[in-house]
Design a protein around this motif. Structure first.
Motif, PDB file in Angstrom:
ATOM      1  N   LYS A 236       7.503  -0.717  -4.717  1.00 35.44           N
ATOM      2  CA  LYS A 236       6.463  -0.785  -5.744  1.00 35.44           C
ATOM      3  C   LYS A 236       7.024  -1.409  -7.024  1.00 35.44           C
ATOM      4  O   LYS A 236       6.352  -2.182  -7.709  1.00 35.44           O
ATOM      5  CB  LYS A 236       5.920   0.623  -6.026  1.00 35.44           C
ATOM      6  CG  LYS A 236       4.760   1.007  -5.107  1.00 35.44           C
ATOM      7  CD  LYS A 236       3.489   0.315  -5.569  1.00 35.44           C
ATOM      8  CE  LYS A 236       2.325   0.665  -4.670  1.00 35.44           C
ATOM      9  NZ  LYS A 236       1.150  -0.143  -5.001  1.00 35.44           N
TER      10      LYS A 236
ATOM     11  N   LYS B 294       0.841  -1.209   0.000  1.00 40.08           N
ATOM     12  CA  LYS B 294       0.000   0.000   0.000  1.00 40.08           C
ATOM     13  C   LYS B 294       0.869   1.248   0.000  1.00 40.08           C
ATOM     14  O   LYS B 294       1.487   1.584   0.998  1.00 40.08           O
ATOM     15  CB  LYS B 294      -0.913  -0.007   1.219  1.00 40.08           C
ATOM     16  CG  LYS B 294      -1.998  -1.065   1.121  1.00 40.08           C
ATOM     17  CD  LYS B 294      -2.787  -1.178   2.394  1.00 40.08           C
ATOM     18  CE  LYS B 294      -3.788  -2.315   2.264  1.00 40.08           C
ATOM     19  NZ  LYS B 294      -4.476  -2.585   3.529  1.00 40.08           N
ATOM     20  N   SER B 295       0.893   1.879  -1.102  1.00 41.07           N
ATOM     21  CA  SER B 295       1.662   3.123  -1.218  1.00 41.07           C
ATOM     22  C   SER B 295       1.054   3.957  -2.337  1.00 41.07           C
ATOM     23  O   SER B 295       0.663   3.409  -3.383  1.00 41.07           O
ATOM     24  CB  SER B 295       3.126   2.814  -1.523  1.00 41.07           C
ATOM     25  OG  SER B 295       3.829   4.021  -1.698  1.00 41.07           O
ATOM     26  N   ASP B 296       0.957   5.262  -2.065  1.00 39.53           N
ATOM     27  CA  ASP B 296       0.301   6.131  -3.045  1.00 39.53           C
ATOM     28  C   ASP B 296       1.242   6.530  -4.174  1.00 39.53           C
ATOM     29  O   ASP B 296       0.821   7.149  -5.147  1.00 39.53           O
ATOM     30  CB  ASP B 296      -0.228   7.394  -2.348  1.00 39.53           C
ATOM     31  CG  ASP B 296      -1.287   7.024  -1.325  1.00 39.53           C
ATOM     32  OD1 ASP B 296      -1.922   5.968  -1.512  1.00 39.53           O
ATOM     33  OD2 ASP B 296      -1.468   7.777  -0.349  1.00 39.53           O
ATOM     34  N   TYR B 297       2.463   6.241  -4.002  1.00 39.36           N
ATOM     35  CA  TYR B 297       3.417   6.662  -5.020  1.00 39.36           C
ATOM     36  C   TYR B 297       4.397   5.528  -5.314  1.00 39.36           C
ATOM     37  O   TYR B 297       4.523   4.593  -4.531  1.00 39.36           O
ATOM     38  CB  TYR B 297       4.201   7.896  -4.554  1.00 39.36           C
ATOM     39  CG  TYR B 297       4.808   7.743  -3.201  1.00 39.36           C
ATOM     40  CD1 TYR B 297       6.074   7.207  -3.044  1.00 39.36           C
ATOM     41  CD2 TYR B 297       4.095   8.098  -2.048  1.00 39.36           C
ATOM     42  CE1 TYR B 297       6.621   7.049  -1.797  1.00 39.36           C
ATOM     43  CE2 TYR B 297       4.632   7.940  -0.790  1.00 39.36           C
ATOM     44  CZ  TYR B 297       5.902   7.412  -0.667  1.00 39.36           C
ATOM     45  OH  TYR B 297       6.446   7.245   0.562  1.00 39.36           O
TER      46      TYR B 297
END
Lengths: 326, 458
Positions: free
Chosen positions: B232, B224-227
């Protein structure tokens, strides 16, 4: 006459070229001038010039250093100043005696005049305050001496010298407040004003003083002075405070000199010791300046002129001979 | 963090240790430097403060020195000694250009470091004083606004006083540094957990769950990471790899199924071929043992059987008989009826021999040309002679026409020699040859005695 002219010229020179004090001046330096201390009361100012003229007469250069009484002892002890012509027992005995004991200054002898410094009032005040000159009378009629600044307490007008007057008022439980003037002349102005209007006044005065000639009055008779009065609170009528007594009566008036004066300026000490005046002479001498409004130099000149034989007699014999030989 | 198995050389822990150690080192250094600066500043301020106290007292002290008033000097100096930061005071008079200690108290009292040295030059005394945390200030008396140096005051305030003053500041500084360090440690730990350990845990957990047998059940990594960050990228790369693996596995399974089918077919083919081969081998074996014309054993197989049976003699069996038979005037037959008829004759005779020799271990073989041999294990001479006679008759009964030169019989006949051996095993080699020889001699004798007959060797 010729001598008088020389003296006058020398006095004029001194007045034109004011005293320049050199901080480093002392006996070891090359200064060859005899420095005479000048204080802020009239007789001392005039007498200093008279003695200065005497040294000039002996062939020594003289300069004058105006300073406070508190400053003079260190200056005399260090040879920064060399002569003080008036040492009053009432105000200067402790420092004078200590310095003499330590050998830092020389006792150059007393004048024939005796001194007293004390609270003083004109004779007419006795009408307003019966019981004077006994100090206890002040406890009853203090209000007659009151002024707006001191009301309801009576005003005691003190001179610009450090005196334990507040302590005396407290020790004797007097209902007075002390007003200190900036210069001694203010004392006489206030006195003259009150005298003319016959208003009650009590102020600091001393003798010998020119006042003796022009204003009739008496010193307040406080409890007799004793050295313990200044040091032991239990002594005297008030067991809790010191200074519950008056100033010494018939005090001496002496001359003081730097311990090395005679070595550097031979004969100068003897000349200083020779200087002697009685109370009347002091009063007359001072009056020239205060009453006749002469500057001290001019007053001295006038006094020497009027008392030349006496003045000349103070010159040591050796110097008279030398002068004769010349 | 709990999901991440224990690692001996954790990078996060190493980074934490390294950064924290460097920070502690830097923080300690800066704290020490700051403390040093504070100390020197305090020392400097102390001097200024002492100078301030001196100025406060200097007027009275100068007046007392000016008047050589020892009592006043003592009184004032005693007052100075009451100042908390001052623990030693000495007043020196400069009378006569000398330097005379006229009052000293505290650590500068006569019993301690500062002592009057009458014969020493002024400078020496000053430097001596300053070495001992003492500060010297001139006392000047102002006469007609001109300063006159009348004495010197030496004030002593040792390092302990400075430290005592700085103690709260130093304590705050150290506590500040510790709190900062701990805060950094906790922040780094928390951030490390969130940014490094947690994603790593997710990756490790996913990898641990990875089973090639159940790739279709595998859940992709989800950090879970927005960037986009490194994790990622790993997530994308890993999920992409799993996708490729899944495709590869599907293909592999397909290929595997095909292979299995191919194998099965192959096995069938192999079985068929093996069977065929076995049959062919068997045929070949039979062919190698059989005479192609008569379908009886050939000479080579005859030798093997005879040798084999001869070895059994004396161990398993007690008798071994051998019959050698020869078609009478067979050359003439060939000449008269041709080789094809000759072959037919041979085949007919052989068939008759096979028909009469029924035991499993008995063997009929074409011994050569028109000669046949019959090996009869466990058969004594008598039985063998009877069988030979029986065969001879049966051949004759076949009635195969043959115009023989002797004119005795116009059918094909055979002559037969029989021999039997009961010899023990250890004599086999000579007896093996001897058995053939004896049978062969019996055959000759049958030939000589008129053919179409059976002769035997005793």
């Amino acid at each position: 006459m010729k001598k008088t002219i020389i003296i006058l010229i020398s006095l004029t020179i001194f007045s034109v070229f004011p005293f320049k004090f050199d901080a480093s001046a002392n006996s070891d330096k090359s200064s060859s001038e005899i420095v005479i201390v000048i204080n802020n009361w009239s007789s001392q100012m005039v007498l200093s010039r008279i003695v200065g003229s005497l040294f000039n007469e002996m062939g020594y250069d003289v300069s004058y250093a105006k300073m406070e009484i508190s400053q003079q002892w260190g200056a005399l002890a260090r040879g920064i100043a060399h002569v003080q012509v008036e040492v009053w027992e009432g105000t200067m005995d402790k420092m004078f005696n200590k310095m003499v004991e330590q050998g830092r200054i020389i006792d150059a002898g007393a004048y024939t005049a005796t001194t007293r410094e004390e609270w003083w009032y004109p004779d007419y005040v006795e009408e307003y305050c019966p019981g004077l000159p006994d100090w206890k009378a002040l406890k009853k009629c203090y209000k007659i001496f009151a002024v707006p600044e001191t009301y309801p307490k009576g005003r005691y007008l003190a001179g610009p010298w450090e005196k334990p007057e507040e302590s005396r008022i407290r020790g004797l439980d007097l209902n007075f407040a002390t007003i200190i003037v900036k210069e001694s002349n203010e004392l006489w102005i206030e006195l003259d004003k009150a005298y003319k209007e016959k208003k009650p006044i009590v102020l600091f005065n001393w003798t010998p003083n020119w006042i003796d000639i022009y204003y009739k009055g008496k010193f307040i008779e406080f409890p007799e002075y004793d050295p313990k009065c200044d040091t032991d609170p239990s002594w005297g009528i008030n067991p809790y405070y010191m200074y519950d007594c008056g100033n010494p009566k018939s005090g001496w008036l002496k001359k003081a000199a730097w311990s090395g004066i005679n070595k550097k300026w031979p004969g100068s000490l003897q000349a200083l010791k020779n200087v002697s005046l009685d109370s009347r002479m002091f009063a007359q001498m001072t009056a020239l300046m205060v009453v006749d409004k002469m500057p001290p130099e001019q007053a001295a000149q006038k006094w020497i002129k009027d008392n030349y034989k006496l003045w000349e007699s103070w010159v040591p014999v050796n110097f008279k001979k030398r002068k004769t030989d010349e | 963090m709990n999901n991440l198995p224990e690692v001996k050389n954790s990078i996060t822990l190493k980074m934490l240790k390294l950064i924290f150690s460097i920070y502690v080192l830097v923080a300690s250094s800066t704290t020490i430097i700051q403390m040093g600066v504070e100390y020197y500043s305090a020392k400097k301020n102390l001097k200024a403060e002492l100078e301030g106290y001196t100025k406060m007292f200097s007027l009275d002290l100068a007046a007392a020195l000016w008047d050589f008033d020892r009592e006043a000097i003592q009184r004032i100096s005693s007052g100075i000694m009451e100042v908390p930061v001052i623990n030693g005071v000495a007043v020196l008079d400069l009378e006569n250009n000398g330097k005379k200690v006229i009052y000293s108290a505290g650590c500068l009292s006569e019993n301690s470091t500062l002592k009057e040295k009458p014969n020493k030059p002024e400078k020496e005394l000053i430097s001596f004083s300053l070495e001992n945390d003492a500060y010297e200030f001139p006392i000047e008396y102002f006469l007609l606004n001109n300063p006159i140096k009348v004495g010197t005051i030496i004030l002593h305030s040792d390092t302990g006083i400075i430290f005592k003053r700085l103690k709260p500041g130093f304590t705050t500084l150290i506590i500040n540094s510790i709190i900062k360090s701990l805060a950094l440690f906790i922040i780094f730990l928390t951030v490390g957990k969130i940014l490094l350990t947690k994603p790593l845990s997710i990756i490790v957990a996913s990898l641990n769950k990875l089973d090639f047998q159940d790739l279709d059940k595998y859940r992709p990594i989800n950090i879970k990471s927005d960037y986009d960050n490194e994790f990622k990228l790993i997530e994308k790369a890993f999920n992409s790899m799993i996708e490729r693996l899944f495709k590869s596995k599907s293909r592999l399974i397909s290929l595997q199924n095909e292979l299995i089918k191919s194998n099965e077919l192959l096995e069938i083919k192999i079985a068929e071929r093996t069977k065929e081969l076995s049959q062919k081998n068997k045929l070949l074996d039979e062919l190698s043992k059989t005479d192609p014309l008569t379908s009886v054993a050939n000479r080579r197989f005859f030798n093997e059987i005879l040798e084999q049976e001869y070895r059994r003699l004396g161990r398993v069996s007690t008798h071994l008989s051998l019959i050698i038979c020869d078609i009478d005037y067979f050359k003439t037959y060939n000449d008269l009826y041709g080789h094809q008829a000759g072959d037919k004759c041979l085949k007919a005779v052989a068939d008759q021999l096979k028909a009469k020799v029924k035991r499993k271990n008995d063997c009929v073989a074409r011994y050569g040309g028109e000669e046949f041999a019959i090996v009869l294990p466990d058969t004594n001479l008598e039985s063998a002679v009877k069988l030979a006679e029986k065969i001879r008759k049966e051949v004759e009964y076949l009635g195969i026409k043959h115009e023989k030169p002797d004119n005795l019989s116009q059918v094909v006949t055979i002559s037969m020699g029989v021999a039997c051996s009961t010899i023990a095993l250890d004599e086999k080699e000579c007896c093996f040859s001897e058995l053939i020889e004896r049978a062969d001699k019996s055959l000759y004798r049958a030939k000589e005695l008129g053919r179409n007959r059976v002769e035997f060797a005793d």
